[in-house]
Design an enzyme around this catalytic site. Structure first.
Site, PDB file in Angstrom:
ATOM      1  N   TRP A  93       0.813  -1.218   0.000  1.00 57.45           N
ATOM      2  CA  TRP A  93       0.000   0.000   0.000  1.00 57.45           C
ATOM      3  C   TRP A  93       0.842   1.261   0.000  1.00 57.45           C
ATOM      4  CZ3 TRP A  93      -4.467  -0.208  -1.916  1.00 57.45           C
ATOM      5  CH2 TRP A  93      -5.244  -1.364  -1.790  1.00 57.45           C
ATOM      6  N   ASP A 102      -1.070   6.812   6.300  1.00 57.07           N
ATOM      7  CA  ASP A 102      -2.205   6.022   5.822  1.00 57.07           C
ATOM      8  C   ASP A 102      -2.529   4.989   6.893  1.00 57.07           C
ATOM      9  OD1 ASP A 102      -4.001   4.310   4.663  1.00 57.07           O
ATOM     10  OD2 ASP A 102      -2.719   3.745   2.972  1.00 57.07           O
ATOM     11  N   LYS A 154     -12.208  -1.116   7.163  1.00 53.86           N
ATOM     12  CA  LYS A 154     -11.499  -2.083   7.997  1.00 53.86           C
ATOM     13  C   LYS A 154     -11.854  -1.923   9.472  1.00 53.86           C
ATOM     14  CE  LYS A 154      -7.833  -1.850   4.553  1.00 53.86           C
ATOM     15  NZ  LYS A 154      -8.001  -3.146   3.899  1.00 53.86           N
TER      16      LYS A 154
END
Length: 364
Positions: free
Chosen positions: A102, A175, A199
């Site tokens: 990511w 992030d 999430k």
């Protein structure tokens, strides 16, 4: 099958109490005779909901007064470009630390938008005989040539988490899509925190942005209006119609967290869940994990079977007893158990019990 435990990396399971309440209110919210997804985002009822959700998040994370909380579109990937466009200007530079898939994707998006000369990409993962760990560089004595430093504290694909604080002379952009609200952090150490909701917060499509006021004075690049942090701030995150139902569910998750003891209590549970699962992996000899202990994710536990020919049997048998979505990401293979806030200890215990039984039946 008495219970189903969903180990999906995202969209992930939501707390059962939240889902139960949402199902009761689905067609009749607050006695209005309509769903919350059917009312105007500018109605007094929804405005009250949005204010309450922001207040809950501020309390849970102890967000300082000089930070704005924005509810935005586009999930985490949307913020890959929004961060660049909001902060870089025409002559800005930024540093990106890459610790997994990511953070790598975020860096690639930044290079695409700002150019390779403007983005300094640093790989911080060390591989020692197949075991990965994070080695953060020292920023001591470095100047202010960067607008910000970007990193991803938890990599869902790789099962890597960075627990150390980043000490550098530039604003830190994080992030936190997969570990927000999972452990206590000091928000004041960050210039901006963003997180896709799917999430630890709610359903997909929503992104949370927590940004320090002074960063909103940085020069911008040309961009779409709905990803402009300044417009979002000035319009209470309602420059255009927001994802209202996702916002409602996020607010319910925040309430649930407050009712269960807040982030401090959740961190204790998350630490215990991860420790239990890693202990099982390490002790049996039938499973393996390729991340150094100091960087093992508490949210996404990756593991491999010693005999990969048994992978399909493992997944099939697990699903048959209600342990679903354990297949690892296609890039790394193996297995992955995502144990976000909503996953109870009972789910981890059920998985451990199955893993022990499977190993006893298939091991040498």
């Amino acid at each position: 099958m008495s219970a189903v435990y969903n180990f999906c990396a995202g969209p992930a399971m939501l707390p059962k109490a939240v889902m139960a309440k949402a199902s009761q209110e689905f067609v009749d919210w607050q006695g209005m005779g309509v769903s919350v997804m059917e009312i105007s985002h500018r109605s007094k009822e929804f405005m009250a909901l949005s204010s309450e959700a922001e207040a809950s998040l501020r309390k849970l994370m102890d967000v300082p007064d000089n930070y704005r909380v924005l509810f935005m579109h586009g999930g985490g990937r949307g913020q890959f470009s929004a961060v660049v466009n909001n902060f870089m200007g025409n002559n800005g530079r930024a540093k990106y630390l890459v610790s997994g898939q990511w953070s790598k994707a975020a860096a690639e998006e930044a290079v695409k938008l700002a150019g390779a000369d403007a983005i300094d990409v640093v790989d911080v993962v060390s591989d020692d005989n197949g075991v990965k760990s994070v080695v953060l560089p020292s920023f001591e004595g470095q100047g202010d040539e960067y607008r910000y430093l970007h990193y991803c504290p938890n990599e869902t694909v790789d099962g890597i988490e960075i627990f150390e604080d980043i000490d550098c002379p530039w604003p830190v952009v994080a992030d936190m899509s997969s570990n927000i609200l999972s452990r206590k952090i000091d928000v004041s150490r960050y210039g901006l925190i963003y997180a896709g909701a799917q999430k630890n917060i709610g359903p997909s499509g929503l992104a949370i942005v927590i940004v320090r006021d002074d960063l909103l004075n940085l020069p911008t690049l040309s961009q779409s209006s709905i990803m402009d942090y300044r417009l979002a701030r000035d319009n209470d995150s309602m420059y255009n119609t927001p994802p209202t139902y996702a916002w409602y569910l996020a607010g319910e998750v925040f309430k649930w967290l407050e009712q269960t003891g807040g982030v401090d209590a959740m961190e204790q549970v998350n630490t215990a869940k991860a420790a239990r699962l890693y202990q099982c992996i390490d002790s049996l000899g039938f499973y393996g994990n390729k991340v150094a202990a100091a960087n093992r994710s508490r949210m996404n536990v990756t593991f491999q079977l010693a005999d990969e020919s048994l992978n399909e049997a493992f997944l099939k048998e697990a699903e048959a007893i209600g342990l679903v979505a354990l297949k690892g990401h296609r890039i790394v293979g193996g297995m992955r158990a995502s144990i976000y806030n909503a996953m109870p200890m009972e789910g981890v215990e059920a998985l451990v019990s199955f893993m022990e039984d499977f190993a006893s039946r298939h091991g040498n």
